[in-house]
Design an enzyme around this catalytic site. Structure first.
Site, PDB file in Angstrom:
ATOM      1  CG  HIS A 355      -1.990  -0.969   1.237  1.00 35.59           C
ATOM      2  ND1 HIS A 355      -3.243  -0.748   0.718  1.00 35.59           N
ATOM      3  CD2 HIS A 355      -1.989  -2.236   1.696  1.00 35.59           C
ATOM      4  CE1 HIS A 355      -3.981  -1.830   0.882  1.00 35.59           C
ATOM      5  NE2 HIS A 355      -3.238  -2.753   1.469  1.00 35.59           N
ATOM      6  CE  LYS A 542      -6.613  14.002   0.015  1.00 38.29           C
ATOM      7  NZ  LYS A 542      -6.795  12.762  -0.697  1.00 38.29           N
ATOM      8  NE  ARG A 543      -3.612  10.449   9.977  1.00 35.63           N
ATOM      9  CZ  ARG A 543      -3.264   9.516  10.855  1.00 35.63           C
ATOM     10  NH1 ARG A 543      -4.078   8.497  11.102  1.00 35.63           N
ATOM     11  NH2 ARG A 543      -2.131   9.586  11.511  1.00 35.63           N
ATOM     12  CE  LYS A 548      -2.467  10.999   2.869  1.00 39.86           C
ATOM     13  NZ  LYS A 548      -3.140  10.099   1.912  1.00 39.86           N
ATOM     14  CB  THR A 650     -10.140   4.946  -1.149  1.00 41.81           C
ATOM     15  OG1 THR A 650      -9.588   5.312   0.115  1.00 41.81           O
ATOM     16  CG2 THR A 650      -9.492   3.680  -1.642  1.00 41.81           C
ATOM     17  CE  LYS A 654     -13.982   6.148   0.874  1.00 40.32           C
ATOM     18  NZ  LYS A 654     -13.085   6.263   2.038  1.00 40.32           N
TER      19      LYS A 654
HETATM   20  C1  26V Z   1       2.233   2.787   8.105  1.00 43.68           C
HETATM   21  C2  26V Z   1       2.451   2.477   9.401  1.00 43.68           C
HETATM   22  C3  26V Z   1       3.839   2.474   9.866  1.00 43.68           C
HETATM   23  C4  26V Z   1       3.987   1.818  11.205  1.00 43.68           C
HETATM   24  C5  26V Z   1       2.913   2.223  12.159  1.00 43.68           C
HETATM   25  C6  26V Z   1       1.549   1.887  11.666  1.00 43.68           C
HETATM   26  C7  26V Z   1       1.362   2.204  10.257  1.00 43.68           C
HETATM   27  C8  26V Z   1       0.096   2.244   9.764  1.00 43.68           C
HETATM   28  C9  26V Z   1      -0.098   2.566   8.451  1.00 43.68           C
HETATM   29  C10 26V Z   1       0.957   2.831   7.632  1.00 43.68           C
HETATM   30  C11 26V Z   1       0.745   3.247   6.225  1.00 43.68           C
HETATM   31  C12 26V Z   1       0.209   2.154   5.437  1.00 43.68           C
HETATM   32  C13 26V Z   1       0.078   2.558   4.045  1.00 43.68           C
HETATM   33  C14 26V Z   1      -1.259   3.169   3.714  1.00 43.68           C
HETATM   34  O1  26V Z   1      -2.090   3.500   4.521  1.00 43.68           O
HETATM   35  N1  26V Z   1      -1.437   3.312   2.449  1.00 43.68           N
HETATM   36  C15 26V Z   1      -2.632   3.857   1.862  1.00 43.68           C
HETATM   37  O2  26V Z   1      -3.411   2.750   1.444  1.00 43.68           O
HETATM   38  C16 26V Z   1      -4.603   3.147   0.802  1.00 43.68           C
HETATM   39  C17 26V Z   1      -5.369   1.879   0.493  1.00 43.68           C
HETATM   40  O3  26V Z   1      -4.670   1.106  -0.422  1.00 43.68           O
HETATM   41  C18 26V Z   1      -4.282   3.942  -0.444  1.00 43.68           C
HETATM   42  O4  26V Z   1      -5.475   4.349  -1.047  1.00 43.68           O
HETATM   43  C19 26V Z   1      -3.444   5.156  -0.096  1.00 43.68           C
HETATM   44  O5  26V Z   1      -3.050   5.830  -1.270  1.00 43.68           O
HETATM   45  C20 26V Z   1      -2.221   4.712   0.688  1.00 43.68           C
HETATM   46  O6  26V Z   1      -1.503   5.840   1.155  1.00 43.68           O
END
Ligand code: 26V
Length: 810
Positions: A355, A542-543, A548, A650, A654
């Protein structure tokens, strides 16, 4: 049980008395919510049991979607929609004097995720059940979900999200299905019957207790399970005392450390952090989930060699990668398989979705930490790495190549490498993202396993994001093209025929205005800001993250402010810029961007000369339920990430589905939106991903030059620090200026500013022509069926999981 309004009202009143001992007059909105929840639970109980029974009898292959996050939001409205009772209940409650919207707002959001990744998991569960697939979620029941955001004096303050405080009507605690998870200890090797056996001693054990949440499919009565694990103490204090570990404090310490495992969701989605507790959470999920699904598999009485035919384990990003060594451990140490056979079973069972390409979010764990916390798992990872690298060298790969792909390197375990080596499918989440995975970030792996890489563009459930969030628009669509789209979302395409239909256009714009009024009332109520529903609602929710580029948006807003100040009498279309974003608690730059947005909002909204034409709102505590209010009210959707950085997005889908027009870069799934829509129906701007890559590789970008060349940029940036009026005390925004000028603007905010401002001008121009705007809006909605997660799930089912819908024998 309540197939019509009268029956519903009767059972509702009966339950109110029998469960809560209350009459209609005494009931509170909270009571009504509770009773509705339990009525639904009862109503679907039989279908839930039946869905589980069929799985056993028909031996259909089951998918288990492992994810550290499920951002499900509220369930009441969606569950009513999916069982086909939404309108009956709305009418029935109305007759009893209650408003269903108000009742729905009683439910706390289940905020068990950070953002896109967790929300995707929730949309997938809805699609799996609605399409009759046997696909279940496996996650953690965090006691505290993602923090609640308060804005105090313009700053983000994080409060704990105590979402379970008043209980959870949807969950079922299943203590009979608990499993033991083990940490720490030492591995002892011995020979038994000519084989080496590995046994861990001196470990600490923890109970994983499942809480099951029914995932109710639309229409046909399939109910899957989201199993959320909670950690409980597995040590009997009496036995502990008898064993001589009799310190009361050691029991308390143990108990506290166990509880901490499922206590809170990590709120950092921007950077990897090597925290022991996070590693514990990950292994806890993997071990508990695997043990539980294997128990179910064992009831089939099949040999383990058939596991890949009956079970798919899918990992949502690398967070649950430990399922790979954990499955190896169970197969070898508990089922007696040799390495090769265990590895074959494991790889055929597991599939992985990537992701993110951001290097700072790629997980790497210190070897030491895994060795100590999970000694047997560490040995297995070491062996996987040894065999993987050994084989590559044997095949003639260079030492350099091998160290690029190694799983263990410089004292770290690279989770993405382990996930790729140990699974049969690796997918990206949008076309561009998958291409970049193959050609850039994971290129050597693509060279090794070209057939394993594939793309699965993300999707969103049109049930929550259109049918439930925007019921009036849904009715309009059904009046125009019939209701077939609700089960076959690609049929939305038929709406395109109406793009020039003046009646449909008028009704559509009327619905949008209604939704904007509703949001305006919310903004007035929550933040005391009055916004004009006739103005353009331009939304970025969004975050908060550098890539972003919320910063580019707010800098442009400040530029508009200067323009209005310079020429107050020029006729302009009034605009309202709406932001919603949570920042990771330790991400200072992101937090100061939030502060900047709030300061800008304050200055602009209070300036009588400007505020007729321009308003800025930062909505506190962006969440799933807030998104459901905001998105249907948007005219313009901001999808402005630096090209190549947003894996998919995503939110973009929406907004499109709700008729907003996108201003965006060619990034993530925007690329596919643009392919469908063409330039007349989307406002495209900015660097392309290849240009961004070239700058990163070869240099040639000097942000400061742009600052000196472009008077608008100079004025905007100066007004943050010395020149006011957006300047805060203690030079609060110095950090922002530094990021742009001293650190050379990593995300090309200044580089894309001019093009962005030009695209924004086009937006304003386009909005003046309301007929053509409505037509573009219809084309957007018509093409959005392509992004229903139903389509995405069909492709996962066919290409990765090899599953078919489970049909009920009637
Ligand atoms: C990273 C980490 C690092 C360690 C701590 C916990 C944690 C939690 C989440 C993440 C990021 C994960 C990547 C993510 O959220 N990607 C997003 O995924 C979406 C669904 O596929 C996508 O639409 C977004 O573009 C993408 O940024």
């Amino acid at each position: 049980m309540f197939n019509n309004k009268e029956l519903f009202k009767a059972s509702f009143q009966e339950q109110l008395v029998s469960r809560l001992g209350k009459s209609m007059e005494e009931a509170t909105a909270g009571d009504v919510y509770k009773i509705l929840g339990s009525l639904i639970r009862e109503n679907i109980g039989r279908d839930w049991a039946e869905s589980n029974r069929i799985a056993k009898v028909q031996e259909e292959k089951q998918v288990y979607y492992f994810s550290m996050e499920f951002l499900i939001g509220r369930l009441l409205g969606n569950n009513l929609l999916n069982i086909g009772m939404l309108e009956t209940v709305r009418d029935g409650l109305k007759e009893l004097g209650w408003d269903l919207d108000e009742i729905e707002s009683q439910e706390p959001d289940a905020g068990l995720g950070n953002g896109g990744l967790g929300r995707l998991a929730a949309c997938f569960l809805d699609s799996l059940a609605s399409l009759q697939y046997a696909g279940h979620g496996c996650g953690i029941r965090y006691k505290y979900g993602l923090f609640e955001q308060k804005i105090i004096d313009g700053h983000q303050v994080e409060l704990p999200d105590d979402w379970l405080q008043r209980g959870n009507v949807w969950e079922e605690r299943r203590p009979d299905k608990k499993v033991e998870v083990r940490f720490w200890g030492r591995v002892e090797m011995s020979e038994r019957d000519g084989r080496t056996v590995f046994e861990t001693t001196g470990y600490e054990k923890v109970w994983a207790v499942p809480y099951d949440v029914p995932v109710i499919g639309h229409g046909e009565g399939r109910v899957n399970t989201l199993r959320l694990w909670s950690a409980e103490s597995a040590v009997d204090p009496i036995k502990m005392a008898q064993d001589g570990q009799n310190s009361y404090y050691s029991f308390l310490n143990y108990s506290r450390s166990v509880q901490s495992i499922s206590e809170f969701l990590y709120p950092d989605d921007s950077g990897y952090e090597g925290k022991l507790l996070r590693l514990k959470q990950q292994y806890f999920l993997c071990s508990a989930g695997l043990q539980s699904l294997l128990r179910t598999f064992e009831k089939l009485k099949l040999p383990y060699t058939e596991l890949p035919e009956k079970v798919s384990v899918h990992i949502n990003d690398t967070h649950p990668t430990l399922v790979i060594p954990e499955l190896m451990r169970i197969l070898m140490d508990e089922q007696g398989f040799g390495w090769d056979e265990a590895w074959d079973i494991t790889v055929r069972t597991v599939s992985y979705t990537n992701h993110t390409l951001l290097s700072e979010a790629l997980e790497k764990w210190p070897e030491n930490m895994i060795r100590e916390l999970l000694p047997r798992i560490y040995m297995i990872i070491e062996e996987i790495n040894k065999r993987f690298c050994g084989q590559l060298l044997e095949e003639g790969r260079s030492q350099e190549f091998v160290s690029q792909v190694a799983i263990l390197e410089s004292g770290q375990v690279k989770m993405a490498h382990l996930a790729i080596a140990g699974s049969n499918s690796i997918n990206g989440v949008a076309g561009l993202h998958t291409e970049l995975l193959k050609t850039d970030v994971m290129q050597p792996f693509y060279e090794l396993y070209p057939d394993r890489f594939n793309n699965k563009t993300n999707g969103i459930t049109h049930r929550r994001w259109l049918m439930h969030a925007n019921p009036k628009l849904s009715s309009l669509i059904s009046e125009a093209i019939g209701s077939g789209w609700t089960t076959s979302p690609l049929q939305l395409k038929e709406l395109a025929k109406f793009k020039d239909d003046r009646h449909i256009q008028d009704v559509l714009m009327g619905i949008k205005l209604d939704n904007k009024r509703r949001l305006a009332a919310y903004i007035q109520d929550k933040q005391g800001v009055m916004v004009d529903p006739e103005s353009i609602f331009d939304v970025q929710v969004k975050r908060l993250h550098g890539y972003k580029r919320q910063l580019m948006n707010i800098l442009h807003v400040i530029h508009l402010y200067h323009e209005i100040k310079d020429q107050p009498n020029v006729e302009r279309v009034p605009r309202t810029f709406i932001f919603g974003a949570k920042a990771a608690p330790g991400y200072y730059l992101a937090k100061s961007i939030i502060k900047l947005i709030n300061v800008a909002a304050d200055v602009i909204n209070r300036d009588p000369q400007v505020s007729q034409q321009l308003k800025v709102v930062f909505l506190e505590n962006y969440s799933v339920s807030l998104a459901e209010k905001i998105i249907p009210a948007a005219n313009v959707s901001e999808q402005i990430s630096t090209a190549g950085k947003e894996a998919s997005g995503t939110g973009n889908m929406k907004f499109m589905m709700n008729g907003a027009l996108t201003i965006g870069t060619l990034d993530g799934a925007n690329v596919e939106m643009f392919d469908l829509l063409g330039e007349e129906n989307m406002f495209l701007f900015g660097l392309r991903s290849q240009e961004v890559l070239n700058y990163y590789r070869h240099g040639g970008y000097v942000a400061r030059e742009l600052y000196h060349q472009d008077a608008r940029l100079r004025r905007v940036l100066d007004s943050l620090v010395t020149e006011g009026p957006f300047c805060c005390h203690e030079r609060e925004f110095e950090i922002i200026r530094q990021a742009l000028l001293d650190h050379n603007d990593e995300f090309f905010v200044l580089r894309d500013f001019d093009d962005y401002a030009a695209a924004q001008k086009q937006v304003e121009q386009a909005y003046r022509d309301s007929v053509s705007w409505a037509s573009k809006s219809i084309v957007n909605i018509a093409n959005s069926g392509h992004f229903s997660s139903d389509c995405t799930i069909e492709r996962y089912a066919a290409d990765i999981w090899d599953i078919a819908p489970v049909r009920r024998e009637s």
